[in-house]
Design a protein around this motif. Structure first.
Motif, PDB file in Angstrom:
ATOM      1  N   SER A 148      -1.733   2.163   5.055  1.00 57.82           N
ATOM      2  CA  SER A 148      -3.082   2.045   5.199  1.00 57.82           C
ATOM      3  C   SER A 148      -3.740   2.973   7.044  1.00 57.82           C
ATOM      4  CB  SER A 148      -3.581   0.594   5.345  1.00 57.82           C
ATOM      5  OG  SER A 148      -3.584  -0.042   4.062  1.00 57.82           O
ATOM      6  N   ARG A 172      -9.147  10.205   6.794  1.00 55.68           N
ATOM      7  CA  ARG A 172     -10.560   9.932   6.976  1.00 55.68           C
ATOM      8  C   ARG A 172     -11.969   9.891   7.348  1.00 55.68           C
ATOM      9  NH1 ARG A 172     -11.740   5.304   5.183  1.00 55.68           N
ATOM     10  NH2 ARG A 172      -9.392   3.684   4.464  1.00 55.68           N
ATOM     11  N   GLU A 179      -9.242  -4.523   7.326  1.00 53.82           N
ATOM     12  CA  GLU A 179     -10.003  -5.952   6.157  1.00 53.82           C
ATOM     13  C   GLU A 179      -8.459  -6.040   4.957  1.00 53.82           C
ATOM     14  OE1 GLU A 179     -14.414  -6.212   6.505  1.00 53.82           O
ATOM     15  OE2 GLU A 179     -13.872  -4.317   4.578  1.00 53.82           O
ATOM     16  N   GLY A 180      -7.836  -4.451   4.480  1.00 53.22           N
ATOM     17  CA  GLY A 180      -7.039  -5.090   2.943  1.00 53.22           C
ATOM     18  C   GLY A 180      -5.688  -5.079   3.745  1.00 53.22           C
ATOM     19  N   ASN A 181      -5.283  -5.600   4.673  1.00 57.51           N
ATOM     20  CA  ASN A 181      -4.274  -5.762   5.176  1.00 57.51           C
ATOM     21  C   ASN A 181      -4.185  -7.162   6.215  1.00 57.51           C
ATOM     22  OD1 ASN A 181      -4.527  -2.815   4.876  1.00 57.51           O
ATOM     23  ND2 ASN A 181      -1.654  -2.817   4.930  1.00 57.51           N
ATOM     24  N   VAL A 214       0.169  -1.461  -0.117  1.00 57.56           N
ATOM     25  CA  VAL A 214       0.249  -0.462  -0.160  1.00 57.56           C
ATOM     26  C   VAL A 214       0.491   1.226   0.190  1.00 57.56           C
ATOM     27  CG1 VAL A 214      -1.564   1.487   1.440  1.00 57.56           C
ATOM     28  CG2 VAL A 214      -2.263  -0.886   1.746  1.00 57.56           C
ATOM     29  N   ARG A 235     -14.186 -10.892   0.651  1.00 57.16           N
ATOM     30  CA  ARG A 235     -15.299  -9.960   0.978  1.00 57.16           C
ATOM     31  C   ARG A 235     -16.499 -10.234  -0.066  1.00 57.16           C
ATOM     32  NH1 ARG A 235     -14.087  -9.919   6.081  1.00 57.16           N
ATOM     33  NH2 ARG A 235     -12.385  -9.119   7.290  1.00 57.16           N
ATOM     34  N   ARG A 291      -4.571   9.337  -1.949  1.00 52.52           N
ATOM     35  CA  ARG A 291      -5.945   7.933  -1.366  1.00 52.52           C
ATOM     36  C   ARG A 291      -4.819   6.564  -1.461  1.00 52.52           C
ATOM     37  NH1 ARG A 291     -11.217   7.687  -4.201  1.00 52.52           N
ATOM     38  NH2 ARG A 291     -12.059   9.959  -3.634  1.00 52.52           N
ATOM     39  N   SER A 292      -4.801   5.797   0.109  1.00 52.60           N
ATOM     40  CA  SER A 292      -4.266   4.302  -0.132  1.00 52.60           C
ATOM     41  C   SER A 292      -4.665   3.343  -1.779  1.00 52.60           C
ATOM     42  CB  SER A 292      -4.472   3.623   1.134  1.00 52.60           C
ATOM     43  OG  SER A 292      -5.485   3.607   1.233  1.00 52.60           O
ATOM     44  N   VAL A 293      -4.478   3.163  -1.543  1.00 52.26           N
ATOM     45  CA  VAL A 293      -3.857   1.807  -3.204  1.00 52.26           C
ATOM     46  C   VAL A 293      -2.615   0.808  -2.517  1.00 52.26           C
ATOM     47  CG1 VAL A 293      -4.497   3.877  -4.459  1.00 52.26           C
ATOM     48  CG2 VAL A 293      -2.543   3.125  -5.053  1.00 52.26           C
ATOM     49  N   LYS A 294      -3.612  -0.067  -3.469  1.00 54.32           N
ATOM     50  CA  LYS A 294      -1.945  -1.226  -3.793  1.00 54.32           C
ATOM     51  C   LYS A 294      -1.191  -1.512  -4.545  1.00 54.32           C
ATOM     52  CE  LYS A 294      -4.761  -4.168  -0.251  1.00 54.32           C
ATOM     53  NZ  LYS A 294      -5.842  -5.332  -0.349  1.00 54.32           N
ATOM     54  N   ASP A 317      -3.587   7.050   6.350  1.00 47.21           N
ATOM     55  CA  ASP A 317      -4.784   6.994   5.464  1.00 47.21           C
ATOM     56  C   ASP A 317      -6.900   6.767   6.359  1.00 47.21           C
ATOM     57  OD1 ASP A 317      -6.248   7.793   2.618  1.00 47.21           O
ATOM     58  OD2 ASP A 317      -7.489   5.542   2.594  1.00 47.21           O
ATOM     59  N   GLU A 327     -11.440  -1.648   9.186  1.00 45.48           N
ATOM     60  CA  GLU A 327     -10.868  -0.634   8.203  1.00 45.48           C
ATOM     61  C   GLU A 327      -9.388  -1.248   7.907  1.00 45.48           C
ATOM     62  OE1 GLU A 327     -11.100   2.053   6.419  1.00 45.48           O
ATOM     63  OE2 GLU A 327     -13.345   2.930   6.875  1.00 45.48           O
ATOM     64  N   GLY A 381     -15.592  -4.908  -1.497  1.00 42.49           N
ATOM     65  CA  GLY A 381     -13.971  -5.581  -1.322  1.00 42.49           C
ATOM     66  C   GLY A 381     -13.397  -4.594   0.108  1.00 42.49           C
ATOM     67  N   ASP A 382     -12.255  -3.804  -0.038  1.00 43.13           N
ATOM     68  CA  ASP A 382     -11.807  -3.524   1.605  1.00 43.13           C
ATOM     69  C   ASP A 382     -10.910  -1.912   0.682  1.00 43.13           C
ATOM     70  OD1 ASP A 382      -9.196  -3.353  -0.269  1.00 43.13           O
ATOM     71  OD2 ASP A 382      -8.802  -5.170   0.172  1.00 43.13           O
ATOM     72  N   PRO A 383     -10.337  -1.270   2.059  1.00 44.66           N
ATOM     73  CA  PRO A 383     -10.329   0.429   1.903  1.00 44.66           C
ATOM     74  C   PRO A 383     -10.278   0.612   0.291  1.00 44.66           C
ATOM     75  CG  PRO A 383     -10.054  -0.003   4.040  1.00 44.66           C
ATOM     76  CD  PRO A 383     -10.519  -1.738   3.414  1.00 44.66           C
ATOM     77  N   GLN A 384      -8.738  -0.213   0.274  1.00 40.42           N
ATOM     78  CA  GLN A 384      -8.090   0.740  -0.889  1.00 40.42           C
ATOM     79  C   GLN A 384      -8.607  -0.338  -2.289  1.00 40.42           C
ATOM     80  OE1 GLN A 384      -6.854  -1.499   1.639  1.00 40.42           O
ATOM     81  NE2 GLN A 384      -5.964   0.891   2.499  1.00 40.42           N
ATOM     82  N   VAL A 385      -9.057  -1.301  -1.769  1.00 36.44           N
ATOM     83  CA  VAL A 385     -10.001  -1.532  -3.358  1.00 36.44           C
ATOM     84  C   VAL A 385     -11.160  -0.900  -3.888  1.00 36.44           C
ATOM     85  CG1 VAL A 385     -11.851  -3.643  -4.366  1.00 36.44           C
ATOM     86  CG2 VAL A 385     -10.227  -4.049  -3.438  1.00 36.44           C
ATOM     87  N   ARG A 386     -11.979   0.168  -2.055  1.00 32.03           N
ATOM     88  CA  ARG A 386     -12.728   0.885  -3.805  1.00 32.03           C
ATOM     89  C   ARG A 386     -12.240   2.367  -3.456  1.00 32.03           C
ATOM     90  NH1 ARG A 386     -14.751  -1.904   2.041  1.00 32.03           N
ATOM     91  NH2 ARG A 386     -14.261   0.126   2.754  1.00 32.03           N
ATOM     92  N   ASN A 387     -11.078   2.628  -3.170  1.00 32.57           N
ATOM     93  CA  ASN A 387     -10.869   3.343  -3.455  1.00 32.57           C
ATOM     94  C   ASN A 387      -9.975   3.597  -5.248  1.00 32.57           C
ATOM     95  OD1 ASN A 387     -10.698   5.428  -1.387  1.00 32.57           O
ATOM     96  ND2 ASN A 387      -8.111   4.878  -0.281  1.00 32.57           N
ATOM     97  N   ARG A 388      -9.669   2.368  -6.058  1.00 29.91           N
ATOM     98  CA  ARG A 388      -9.554   2.412  -7.375  1.00 29.91           C
ATOM     99  C   ARG A 388     -10.638   1.558  -7.464  1.00 29.91           C
ATOM    100  NH1 ARG A 388      -6.331   4.467  -9.698  1.00 29.91           N
ATOM    101  NH2 ARG A 388      -6.267   3.221 -10.987  1.00 29.91           N
TER     102      ARG A 388
END
Lengths: 161, 265
Positions: free
Chosen positions: A111, A118, A133-135, A50, B182, A56-59, A114, A131, B99-106
């Motif tokens: 993450s 937010r 979830e993606g890590n 990330v 998710r 904005r945080s992105v992968k 961010d 929040e 998904g997750d916050p990073q997926v929602r950002n894209r």
């Protein structure tokens, strides 16, 4: 076929020639030599990669380098003011021992920053856990990571970052 | 990933021109499905046309009784939009649980519905709210848009420009998420609008579908009791390592009741 690409990374201009298929994380690590951003799963699940793109945080393993053309990118290397003065989120991770092997840490920190912004510096434990979830972290059980983020939120607010 | 020719047009017309006549060209919106697919070499497009540079495609506006969401609007922006929260809170909730916050950002709404993944969330909202999908060449009703597994009414080179959702009197979305991805193992969107009651199920079958029996029951009595005895046949539902068809059929009823209860709150 190579394509010229230019962006701002941690406040400094960065450019290079990439293939269309070059991922942002490859550009950061292999072209710019900034290896703080990690590749964990490479399947958009783990969040070790990330970074922030235009706030904005992105992968970064699921974004092409060419998609970041003209963007402002912040990586883990761009957070600390100096070697002595860490970003409040990094400091909170250190204080709360929010890591074991450390592999997921750069993505967790990015993450988390961010997330705090937010939510306007106001978080509760349930929100932090949702929040995140993606890590993925395979060592800590997340407990100290959650503690660190909750501690960092007011610290970031008072530091104005 | 195989290499490809990359294009970043600034206008919809340029994007359509770049896609025209190229069988192997693919549009890319958020890239949250396309990039992982390319990385696994499951697709080999000659050209990728990135819609990210087309400013006219992103944004949310309220037009009369409808909330109109541009095709390139990110999930995070739908989730946090005051307009969406005000008019259709269930839609903001749905977007905030993809998904997750990073997926929602894209990820984007246009990309999600054009891809029509059987476990995607947005198709449930589009069908239950009877939204209208506008493209660069025309319009599609919700019931005609989703055709089957990863199949839609879009023709080659046709791009989703916006989705118009009528405001709902009552609406809610409840999903049983796959704990890893998710994605919806089963998601049920229930909506009561001026046009009547609709119940749309995503995740359970190869494509989003409506449950007429539940809609009829809820039109008479909008309460979870009205649907509690309505069973969904397992025939034709998805069966995989995550859940059997029978389990998904059971979850449809559970999620439907939860959604009705949430809509009544």
């Amino acid at each position: 076929m190579t394509i010229p690409v230019a962006m701002t990374v941690n406040g400094k201009p960065a450019s290079g020639k990439v293939e269309a298929r070059t991922l942002l994380v490859q550009f950061l690590r292999e072209h710019l030599g900034m290896t703080g951003t990690h590749v964990g799963c490479d399947t958009s699940q783990c969040g070790a990669c990330v970074v922030h793109v235009d706030g904005r945080s992105v992968k970064s393993c699921t974004m092409l380098a060419v998609q970041a053309e003209g963007a402002k990118v912040i990586t883990i290397e761009g957070l600390a003011e100096s070697a002595e003065k860490l970003h409040p989120m990094q400091e909170a991770f250190r204080e709360n021992h929010a890591l074991q092997c450390g592999f997921c840490t750069p993505g967790m920190v990015m993450s988390a920053i961010d997330m705090v912004k937010r939510h306007n510096y106001q978080l509760d434990e349930a929100t932090v856990r949702r929040e995140l979830e993606g890590n993925l972290c395979r060592c800590t059980g997340y407990h100290n990571i959650v503690k660190a983020i909750l501690a960092a939120a007011p610290a970031m607010k008072s530091a104005g970052v | 990933m195989y290499d490809f020719h990359y294009h970043r047009p600034k206008t919809l017309a340029d994007a359509a021109n770049l896609l025209k006549g190229k069988d192997e060209a693919r549009p890319m919106s958020g890239g949250m499905t396309l990039i992982p697919t390319l990385k696994q070499r499951l697709a080999r497009p000659s050209d990728v046309v990135d819609l990210g540079g087309i400013k006219e495609l992103a944004g949310i506006k309220v037009e009369g009784n409808n909330v109109v969401i541009g095709g390139m609007t990110r999930h995070a922006d739908v989730a946090s939009s005051a307009d969406v929260k005000g008019a259709i809170p269930a839609l903001a909730y749905l977007a905030g649980h993809i998904g997750d916050p990073q997926v929602r950002n894209r990820g984007t709404i246009g990309g999600s519905i054009a891809n029509n993944d059987p476990a995607a969330d947005y198709p449930g909202a589009v069908v239950a709210l009877n939204a209208t999908v506008t493209t660069n060449t025309g319009r599609h009703t919700a019931d005609n848009f989703f055709k089957g597994l990863f199949e839609t009414a879009l023709s080659d080179g046709e791009l989703v420009t916006s989705v118009s959702f009528p405001k709902a009197e009552k609406a809610a979305y409840m999903k049983f998420p796959n704990p890893a991805s998710r994605y919806a193992m089963v998601g049920v969107f229930v909506a009561k609008t001026a046009g009547g009651v609709r119940v749309a199920v995503t995740g359970a079958g190869p494509c989003v579908f409506r449950v007429k029996a539940m809609e009829d029951a809820l039109a008479k009595n909008f309460s979870s009791d009205a649907v509690k005895d309505i069973k969904i046949p397992a025939d034709g539902l998805n069966s995989d390592i995550h859940a059997s068809a029978e389990y998904r059929a059971h979850l449809v009823n559970v999620m439907a009741r939860r959604a009705v209860d949430a809509a009544n709150k």
